[in-house]
Design an enzyme around this catalytic site. Structure first.
Site, short mmCIF file in Angstrom:
data_model
loop_
_atom_site.label_atom_id
_atom_site.label_comp_id
_atom_site.label_asym_id
_atom_site.label_seq_id
_atom_site.Cartn_x
_atom_site.Cartn_y
_atom_site.Cartn_z
N ASP A 80 -9.34 -7.04 -20.05
CA ASP A 80 -9.34 -8.12 -21.03
C ASP A 80 -7.90 -8.36 -21.49
OD1 ASP A 80 -9.66 -9.87 -23.12
OD2 ASP A 80 -11.05 -8.62 -24.25
N HIS B 93 0.82 -1.21 0.00
CA HIS B 93 0.00 0.00 0.00
C HIS B 93 0.85 1.27 0.00
CE1 HIS B 93 -3.65 2.14 0.11
NE2 HIS B 93 -4.35 1.30 0.84
#
Length: 434
Positions: A368, A154
């Protein structure tokens, strides 16, 4: 289902990082972040016949395109230097794990599966040199379906940063690097580290088992919720979902403690596009704040409308404050104060604290790699009580992934609002190692 690691390697940028890019200073906002890892999973069903050669080809394409993408996102392949508060962009690489699952992806998507599998799809330990900042695990099912897990430190960046990265990686895998643009790496110049900030995060609740549950709010259910909050015509889908879930958490907390305790709501808010500063939407790093609101609810009015008003007003006030910010120092101080406040509330034993993280609006269902868009997107398991909101695959809906203790789980699922307005899809155990 059994999961076995087949290989583990470091993927490096396809060309070396230039010498003048070898050091990326952290911003003050980066330094405030928890040093742990967070991330998400993308689930792709098999498209017809999938032979071994096809899987090997996909793995090769994923590795090659990742290597090319890291040329532009070069800090991801570096290592965090805590003493100097910077990323050494040394091209050591991103950890890439190939794992096999002896089961069918359809079983997982239906929720009809071993309870802790979701956690194991992204939990292989960091076992290569120097704690990689990013870990990618590609899980291959017997049917040929894939679950791609991505976890990142993070301190490196927020969900907006990682969403930009994985979208870019998928684009490279599908069409090459022609469409990529370099991220904005200058947040540290606007928010420099002072070096005096001591960040102590509250410890995780050791020994507590959390179950992560997926509750699906359809677009029709969200329309019904908005009608119930008719006085707030501008309320968003995220606000009504947060309000409803807070209503449920308050009812549970009241039943447990025998009284109505103050409600503290902590919500993350992406600051890109919300401040009057020259920061583009593709800014790399952490640029978000925690919106914290403490609400003393009226025991005679615990309606959905009351919770919507509390959530909406707090967010509106915070957005107005940040919209008025015109210098980096003021913005930095506001983020620091809100982070400190949220950490203090997280340790409170006297308030009912609910934490939300919304990823709605990020184009996760457009990821995709060349074999179609994902059938499901989820966050990775975290052994803390928290609510993650993600756009559903069906248009207009929201998936709420909620981490609940095993004590809270049956009470939550039996709540009338939850039963009426959502579909429950599976439950997965988040195991704390502390």
């Amino acid at each position: 289902m059994k999961i076995e690691a087949q290989s583990k390697k470091l993927i490096k940028p396809s060309t070396p990082t230039l010498s003048h890019h070898r050091k990326l200073n952290l911003s003050c906002i980066d330094e405030l972040q928890h040093p742990g890892y967070a991330g998400f999973l993308f689930y792709y069903q098999a498209d017809g016949e999938n032979h071994e050669d096809d899987i090997l080809q996909r793995l090769r394409l994923l590795e090659e395109s990742l290597s090319e993408t890291l040329v532009i996102f070069y800090p991801l392949a570096g290592r965090y230097v805590e003493e100097g508060l910077f990323i050494d962009c040394n091209d050591q690489g991103v950890e890439f794990v190939h794992a096999r699952v002896n089961g069918q992806l359809d079983d997982l998507l239906r929720g009809d599966v071993d309870a802790d599998l979701l956690g194991r799809l992204s939990e292989f330990p960091l076992g290569l040199a120097g704690n990689p900042l990013v870990v990618i695990q590609v899980n291959v099912f017997e049917c040929g379906g894939l679950v791609i897990s991505l976890r990142s430190c993070h301190k490196l960046g927020d969900m907006s940063t990682m969403a930009t990265f994985i979208n870019s990686w998928a684009t490279v895998c599908r069409t090459g690097t022609n469409e990529l643009t370099s991220p904005y790496f200058e947040l540290s110049s606007l928010f420099p580290v002072k070096g005096s900030e001591v960040t102590r995060w509250p410890p995780l609740r050791g020994g507590v088992k959390f179950a992560m549950n997926r509750f699906v709010f359809s677009s029709m259910a969200l329309s019904r919720l908005k009608l119930a909050a008719a006085k707030h015509a501008q309320v968003s889908r995220v606000e009504v979902v947060c309000a409803l879930l807070c209503k449920v958490f308050v009812a549970m907390d009241r039943a447990k403690h025998g009284r109505l305790r103050p409600l503290v709501v902590c919500q993350s808010m992406n600051l890109r596009g919300k401040v009057n500063l020259p920061i583009p939407t593709n800014a790399f790093g952490n640029f978000y704040t925690m919106v914290v609101g403490r609400h003393t609810m009226d025991q005679d009015d615990l309606s959905l409308e009351a919770f919507v008003k509390a959530i909406h007003d707090t967010l509106a006030i915070t957005k107005a404050r940040y919209a008025a910010v015109a210098d980096g120092k003021s913005c930095m101080n506001m983020v620091r104060d809100s982070t400190r406040e949220s950490k203090e509330w997280a340790q409170s034993e006297e308030e009912n604290v609910v934490t939300f993280s919304s990823w709605c609006g990020f184009p996760f269902y457009d990821i995709d790699f060349g074999w179609g868009k994902p059938d499901l997107v989820s966050n990775t398991c975290m052994p803390v009580r928290m609510v993650f909101l993600i756009d559903s695959k069906s248009e207009g809906g929201i998936d709420a992934w909620i981490n609940l203790s095993q004590e809270e789980k049956p009470l939550f699922e039996q709540d009338l609002d939850i039963v009426t307005l959502t579909n429950l899809h599976g439950s997965y155990v988040c195991r704390s190692k502390h």
